[in-house]
Every structure is written in structure tokens, then in C-alpha cells.
Design a protein around this motif. Structure first.
Motif, PDB file in Angstrom:
ATOM      1  N   LEU A 113       1.140  16.032  10.967  1.00 54.59           N
ATOM      2  CA  LEU A 113       1.118  14.964   9.969  1.00 54.59           C
ATOM      3  C   LEU A 113       0.726  15.445   8.576  1.00 54.59           C
ATOM      4  CD1 LEU A 113      -0.354  11.993  12.012  1.00 54.59           C
ATOM      5  CD2 LEU A 113       1.942  12.156  11.008  1.00 54.59           C
ATOM      6  N   LYS A 114      -0.028  16.537   8.498  1.00 59.58           N
ATOM      7  CA  LYS A 114      -0.410  17.011   7.158  1.00 59.58           C
ATOM      8  C   LYS A 114       0.815  17.338   6.312  1.00 59.58           C
ATOM      9  CE  LYS A 114      -0.950  21.836   8.315  1.00 59.58           C
ATOM     10  NZ  LYS A 114      -1.785  22.900   8.740  1.00 59.58           N
ATOM     11  N   ASP A 115       1.937  17.665   6.966  1.00 59.97           N
ATOM     12  CA  ASP A 115       3.187  17.954   6.233  1.00 59.97           C
ATOM     13  C   ASP A 115       3.817  16.685   5.654  1.00 59.97           C
ATOM     14  OD1 ASP A 115       2.901  20.616   6.945  1.00 59.97           O
ATOM     15  OD2 ASP A 115       4.300  20.475   8.639  1.00 59.97           O
ATOM     16  N   TYR A 116       3.389  15.527   6.116  1.00 57.23           N
ATOM     17  CA  TYR A 116       4.019  14.267   5.701  1.00 57.23           C
ATOM     18  C   TYR A 116       3.050  13.309   5.017  1.00 57.23           C
ATOM     19  CZ  TYR A 116       7.292  16.173   9.068  1.00 57.23           C
ATOM     20  OH  TYR A 116       8.146  17.002   9.752  1.00 57.23           O
ATOM     21  N   LYS A 117       1.876  13.806   4.667  1.00 54.27           N
ATOM     22  CA  LYS A 117       0.892  12.960   3.992  1.00 54.27           C
ATOM     23  C   LYS A 117       1.318  12.748   2.552  1.00 54.27           C
ATOM     24  CE  LYS A 117      -3.978  12.438   3.036  1.00 54.27           C
ATOM     25  NZ  LYS A 117      -5.290  13.056   3.060  1.00 54.27           N
ATOM     26  N   VAL A 118       1.321  11.499   2.133  1.00 51.08           N
ATOM     27  CA  VAL A 118       1.685  11.157   0.761  1.00 51.08           C
ATOM     28  C   VAL A 118       0.436  11.265  -0.093  1.00 51.08           C
ATOM     29  CG1 VAL A 118       2.595   9.356  -0.741  1.00 51.08           C
ATOM     30  CG2 VAL A 118       3.493   9.615   1.566  1.00 51.08           C
ATOM     31  N   TYR A 123       1.293   8.168   5.472  1.00 57.00           N
ATOM     32  CA  TYR A 123       2.228   9.164   5.971  1.00 57.00           C
ATOM     33  C   TYR A 123       3.647   8.614   5.936  1.00 57.00           C
ATOM     34  CZ  TYR A 123      -2.044  11.231   7.784  1.00 57.00           C
ATOM     35  OH  TYR A 123      -3.303  11.765   7.886  1.00 57.00           O
ATOM     36  N   VAL A 124       4.581   9.457   5.544  1.00 54.60           N
ATOM     37  CA  VAL A 124       6.003   9.116   5.580  1.00 54.60           C
ATOM     38  C   VAL A 124       6.713  10.333   6.148  1.00 54.60           C
ATOM     39  CG1 VAL A 124       8.038   8.441   4.259  1.00 54.60           C
ATOM     40  CG2 VAL A 124       5.777   7.615   3.547  1.00 54.60           C
ATOM     41  N   TYR A 125       7.323  10.159   7.316  1.00 55.94           N
ATOM     42  CA  TYR A 125       7.982  11.304   7.950  1.00 55.94           C
ATOM     43  C   TYR A 125       9.407  10.957   8.370  1.00 55.94           C
ATOM     44  CZ  TYR A 125       6.378   8.997  12.290  1.00 55.94           C
ATOM     45  OH  TYR A 125       6.138   8.100  13.308  1.00 55.94           O
ATOM     46  N   LYS A 140       0.835  -1.206   0.000  1.00 56.36           N
ATOM     47  CA  LYS A 140       0.000   0.000   0.000  1.00 56.36           C
ATOM     48  C   LYS A 140       0.870   1.257   0.000  1.00 56.36           C
ATOM     49  CE  LYS A 140      -4.426  -1.042   0.292  1.00 56.36           C
ATOM     50  NZ  LYS A 140      -5.405  -0.596  -0.690  1.00 56.36           N
ATOM     51  N   VAL A 141       1.873   1.296   0.875  1.00 55.92           N
ATOM     52  CA  VAL A 141       2.764   2.459   0.944  1.00 55.92           C
ATOM     53  C   VAL A 141       3.561   2.582  -0.351  1.00 55.92           C
ATOM     54  CG1 VAL A 141       4.761   3.472   2.128  1.00 55.92           C
ATOM     55  CG2 VAL A 141       2.901   2.466   3.468  1.00 55.92           C
ATOM     56  N   ALA A 142       4.095   1.467  -0.854  1.00 58.36           N
ATOM     57  CA  ALA A 142       4.863   1.491  -2.102  1.00 58.36           C
ATOM     58  C   ALA A 142       4.013   2.001  -3.258  1.00 58.36           C
ATOM     59  CB  ALA A 142       5.415   0.101  -2.410  1.00 58.36           C
ATOM     60  N   GLY A 143       2.746   1.604  -3.287  1.00 61.37           N
ATOM     61  CA  GLY A 143       1.844   2.082  -4.323  1.00 61.37           C
ATOM     62  C   GLY A 143       1.640   3.584  -4.260  1.00 61.37           C
ATOM     63  N   GLU A 144       1.503   4.098  -3.059  1.00 64.55           N
ATOM     64  CA  GLU A 144       1.353   5.555  -2.884  1.00 64.55           C
ATOM     65  C   GLU A 144       2.611   6.280  -3.337  1.00 64.55           C
ATOM     66  OE1 GLU A 144      -1.256   7.462  -1.895  1.00 64.55           O
ATOM     67  OE2 GLU A 144      -2.551   5.710  -1.713  1.00 64.55           O
ATOM     68  N   HIS A 164      13.113   7.191   7.844  1.00 67.07           N
ATOM     69  CA  HIS A 164      11.758   7.703   7.696  1.00 67.07           C
ATOM     70  C   HIS A 164      10.816   6.631   8.233  1.00 67.07           C
ATOM     71  CE1 HIS A 164      13.679  10.573   5.076  1.00 67.07           C
ATOM     72  NE2 HIS A 164      12.544  11.229   4.952  1.00 67.07           N
ATOM     73  N   ILE A 165       9.732   7.062   8.844  1.00 65.75           N
ATOM     74  CA  ILE A 165       8.703   6.155   9.336  1.00 65.75           C
ATOM     75  C   ILE A 165       7.511   6.273   8.396  1.00 65.75           C
ATOM     76  CG2 ILE A 165       7.147   5.576  11.246  1.00 65.75           C
ATOM     77  CD1 ILE A 165      10.106   5.183  11.974  1.00 65.75           C
ATOM     78  N   ALA A 166       6.988   5.134   7.960  1.00 66.35           N
ATOM     79  CA  ALA A 166       5.784   5.122   7.124  1.00 66.35           C
ATOM     80  C   ALA A 166       4.697   4.364   7.863  1.00 66.35           C
ATOM     81  CB  ALA A 166       6.076   4.458   5.788  1.00 66.35           C
ATOM     82  N   PHE A 167       3.481   4.908   7.809  1.00 66.94           N
ATOM     83  CA  PHE A 167       2.341   4.185   8.364  1.00 66.94           C
ATOM     84  C   PHE A 167       1.073   4.601   7.643  1.00 66.94           C
ATOM     85  CE2 PHE A 167       1.987   8.073  10.767  1.00 66.94           C
ATOM     86  CZ  PHE A 167       0.653   8.194  11.128  1.00 66.94           C
ATOM     87  N   LEU A 168       0.100   3.711   7.697  1.00 64.89           N
ATOM     88  CA  LEU A 168      -1.211   3.966   7.114  1.00 64.89           C
ATOM     89  C   LEU A 168      -2.189   4.250   8.230  1.00 64.89           C
ATOM     90  CD1 LEU A 168      -1.240   0.954   4.646  1.00 64.89           C
ATOM     91  CD2 LEU A 168      -0.896   3.359   4.037  1.00 64.89           C
ATOM     92  N   ASN A 169      -3.097   5.171   7.970  1.00 65.81           N
ATOM     93  CA  ASN A 169      -4.171   5.469   8.910  1.00 65.81           C
ATOM     94  C   ASN A 169      -5.433   5.633   8.072  1.00 65.81           C
ATOM     95  OD1 ASN A 169      -5.875   7.637  10.571  1.00 65.81           O
ATOM     96  ND2 ASN A 169      -4.637   6.423  11.962  1.00 65.81           N
TER      97      ASN A 169
END
Length: 134
Positions: free
Chosen positions: A129-134, A87-89, A22-26, A77-82
Motif C-alpha cells: 500500500l505504501k506504493d499507492y498512498k496519496v 490510498y488509490v490503487y 476526503k479522497v477528492a481533497g487529497e 482504481h480503488i480508493a479508500f481511507l484508513n
């Protein structure tokens, strides 16, 4: 032929695979090719290589917003889905912002274990988090 499998029915390894894809797709929409690593190389679960040939991100995949002292100084960098959001920060930058807000400084898990995570991002974190939303 295809039947969706509820995320809740996946085991932990399957959830990690799901989250990676999912993250890779984004990130693909932003010119990144993601390469899964077999071990946590330098703290990273995968590398995100930009098409410009210059930017390479070491990314640790998490199930939630997380900070951990073991990632300090590792350019992670930390990536997570919510929900539907990804988000990737940069870990150290996020930690600095959180510490400035004094949101974890006295928590037992931060002081004793050196880590803190939130099952759902708190209201105060949504602005960051809005600064790190993919």
C-alpha cells in the motif's frame, strides 16, 4: 457555528459522500479534479481528471481495501481511507500483487463470491500500500 459530526453517526450514504470529499481533497493536491457520477459508470463512482488533460482515472470508492473480480479488465482504481491515510490503487495491479503473495487464493469468499476485503489492511499489505498512498 461549526460542530464536527462523528463519522460513526453518519448513515451509509452520508459516509460515502464524506469519503468522496476526503479522497477528492487529497487528489486535488496532485492536480486532479474529481467528478462524482450518479451511477457506477463502467464500475466507477467518480472520475479523477488530471490538469495535464491526459490522465483520467475511473475510481471506485470503498470503505476498506478491496478486490473484486467484477472490476477485472475495467481499468478501475480503488480508493479508500484508513485513518488519516488515503490510498488509490489500480485494481488489477493490486490483485496481481496479492495473488503472487498467495494471500487469498483459497479463501471461500474469493473462490465463491469473487471478492475479498479487509476491515484493516493486514501487515503484509502495508508494504504494498505504501506504493499507492496519496
Amino acid at each position: 457555528m461549526f460542530k464536527r459530526v462523528p463519522y460513526s453517526e453518519l448513515n451509509s450514504r452520508q459516509k460515502e459522500n464524506y469519503n468522496f470529499h476526503k479522497v477528492a481533497g487529497e487528489l486535488a493536491d496532485y492536480g486532479y479534479n474529481c467528478l462524482r457520477l450518479n451511477d457506477d459508470w463502467q464500475g466507477a463512482d467518480f472520475l479523477a481528471c488530471h490538469v495535464d488533460g491526459i490522465v483520467f482515472l475511473k475510481i471506485q470508492l470503498k470503505g476498506r481495501m478491496t478486490i473484486d473480480k467484477k472490476y477485472l479488465g475495467k481499468d478501475i482504481h480503488i480508493a479508500f481511507l484508513n485513518g488519516d491515510d488515503c490510498y488509490v490503487y489500480p485494481h488489477d495491479e493490486m490483485l496481481e500483487r496479492i495473488l503472487k503473495l498467495d494471500k487469498i487464493g483459497t479463501s471461500k469468499s474469493w473462490l465463491e463470491a469473487g471478492a475479498y476485503s479487509w476491515p484493516q489492511p493486514p501487515i503484509w499489505a502495508k508494504d504494498i500500500l505504501k506504493d499507492y498512498k496519496v
